[in-house]
Design an enzyme around this catalytic site. Sequence first.
Site, short mmCIF file in Angstrom:
data_model
loop_
_atom_site.label_atom_id
_atom_site.label_comp_id
_atom_site.label_asym_id
_atom_site.label_seq_id
_atom_site.Cartn_x
_atom_site.Cartn_y
_atom_site.Cartn_z
N CYS A 57 0.82 -1.21 0.00
CA CYS A 57 0.00 0.00 0.00
C CYS A 57 0.86 1.26 0.00
O CYS A 57 0.38 2.34 -0.31
CB CYS A 57 -0.96 -0.01 1.18
SG CYS A 57 -0.15 -0.31 2.74
N HIS A 67 18.45 -0.15 -2.36
CA HIS A 67 17.07 0.26 -2.12
C HIS A 67 16.22 -0.95 -1.69
O HIS A 67 15.51 -0.89 -0.69
CB HIS A 67 16.48 0.91 -3.37
CG HIS A 67 15.10 1.44 -3.16
ND1 HIS A 67 14.85 2.68 -2.64
CD2 HIS A 67 13.89 0.86 -3.33
CE1 HIS A 67 13.55 2.86 -2.52
NE2 HIS A 67 12.94 1.75 -2.93
#
Lengths: 451, 274
Positions: A50, A99
């Site tokens: 989300c 990342h």
Amino acid sequence: MHLLLVGVSHRTAPVDLRERIDFSTRGVDAAVASLAARATNSEAAVVSTCNRAEIYLAAPDPQVAREDVLGFLVEFHGIDASEVRPHLYEKQDSEAARHLFRVAAGLDSLVVGEPQILGQVKEAYSTASAQQSVGPLLNKLFHTSFVAGKRVRSETSLGEGAVSVSYAAVSLARKIFGRLEERTVAVVGAGEMGKLTALHLKAQGIRRMVITSRTTAHAAALAETMQATAVPWERLHAALAESDIVITATGAALPVLVRADVAAIMKPRRNRPLFIIDIAVPRDVDPAAGELDQVFLYNIDDLQAIVQENLTRRAAEMARAEQIVDEEVERFAAWLRSRGAIPTVVALRQRFETIRRSELDRLQHKLSGLPPEARARVDEVTRLIVEKLLLTPTEQLKALPDSETLSAYSDALTRLFSLTPGNGAAGGDRCLRVPEADSQEPIERRRAKSG
Amino acid sequence: MNTIPLIAYVAAAGLYAAFFVTGRASIGRVASTVLAGGALLHTFAMGMQTMSIGHVPIADTTSAISTFVWLLAIAYLYTEMTTEERAMGVFIVPLLVALQAIPAIRPGLEHRAPILESPWFGVHVASLLFAYASFALACVIGITYVLLFKEIKAKHLGFFYKRLPSLQRLDAMNVRAVTVGWLFLTIGVVVGGIWTVQARADAVLDPRIRAMSILDPKIAVAMLSWAIYSFQLYARRAIGWSGRRAAWLSTVGFGIVLLNFVAVGYFLTKSHNF
């Protein structure tokens, strides 16, 4: 071959944009399949939660692949390129790896150290695996990210301690009562805050919950949505006497429970502990009630203080977590560099194998007089000599410390052995195994094929 | 003979402390392994002693202490295996070290008086040592209960909050340990009484047998500890004294047991100095 990351997250994009490029609505597997079908990449995976939508690719030309990904996003989600472009971030190779490792470790999450993200990254990988869109590069990338995530979880306390008021209340309840399934919860007041905390407790498997409110209709309505029992306000004390955990969240201006009330409730309980969570402002329970034996009284400020303390501790753990990520990125980068040597290694091997075969062919008329076993032995011995000669150079090439040195070595080798540049470069790992598989065939069959 | 297990217990104590502070599961596993190794070495040591003297070394206070340490180590390891909780080790293992130091420094003579050859005597000592081991566990569990209780009550969630199991769990573990201990204490006392009656007939002139009465410090204090544990179990059922009060009672009870076992056993008793 380069590793490329293109994505948006809660750090770069507002929620309405994130909602529109949320892959989970139309299926992450469909997204992966349609990405993998595009010619600009050879491997693809999508991490979708989300708070983020990230695409990881193995691409020969990152610039081309990046533009193509943008095209894909526009097509897949039916949005305007100009809308999404300013919010995208893009990283390559070891920075892309860093990342993903930070994401898997929970360092990039909205709530730092939250535990679900590692599972979500694993899910992203298994979805991509099921679509057969991952190859050696993304395999290695994701597996290293799992290692980084697990190490951060076990070697630091980044994920420890509740960081929301509701969860702090739940973890306290667990520390007092152990398993919560058999406990009874009473909710006093039918407001939003009480409901939220009650929902958290419900998620812990609480089966018995009673709700009471001055306005009977409110209690009944909330009880229906929570699958709880509504109790009339007059029976408040009796209901509390039967409960283990009490959540008070009324809008009353004066305390609903004074010390004497709680003392009276404790009498018939025979010392069973009572955990009162007073999240009302102004407070519903007289603080003096907390002095009673076996009464644990926490108000909203107490819970917020716990949350604050946990947040501070998590921040202190971040430096250690970043260090672990650094270590794993360094390992991954070393692996990436060693992969850079593969085209040269393959070309070198092919060169040697060509020489070997042409020499065997040249000697064919002399060898043809030998029995088949002896010919097979000649093939075997020459192959082993080639293997042995190549072993050390291969290892050395893969262990070179940086890409400049690697390209210097590759140039030298290309010139010394007049290798054809780019030969086998696109094939990656698979090409390495070709000469080996080939050489296991008996020499006669190979000749029969060529003749 | 008693020094080798002592060294293992010292190492285990250090490891349990390290585990408690760092919370690393890997250190905890090593600590359990070292403790289990120590208990195994202790078993060998006791086996060899048994073979050389011809009976289990429990007749004098010093060797009884060593046997007690061995039982406690095993009882603790059993608790650890069944509850998956290692946090208690940091409290239990130092007790093992402190008690095992006595037989290690001062080896027992183990001259068994002829009147101690009765099987009643073996059952008497074995049950009591097992009872004491259970009470030691209950005491440690009680102490951790109180520490955790205070942290939650004072709203300072810190060191113990992070490391200990829930209050409810600690309470359940405490009552289980006290129940087992109480059963064996009762058996030990009853069997001791039966044996005294027999010994009175066999060895009329032994001053120690003549001193076997409720007035002897060792027996009187044993009865006191029995009364305390009986009260703890009764009060839990009858008036709801669980949790913190039960924890305090089991701590006090074990203090008395330890006093009786070591101090009274060495210096005060007239009846039990074999």
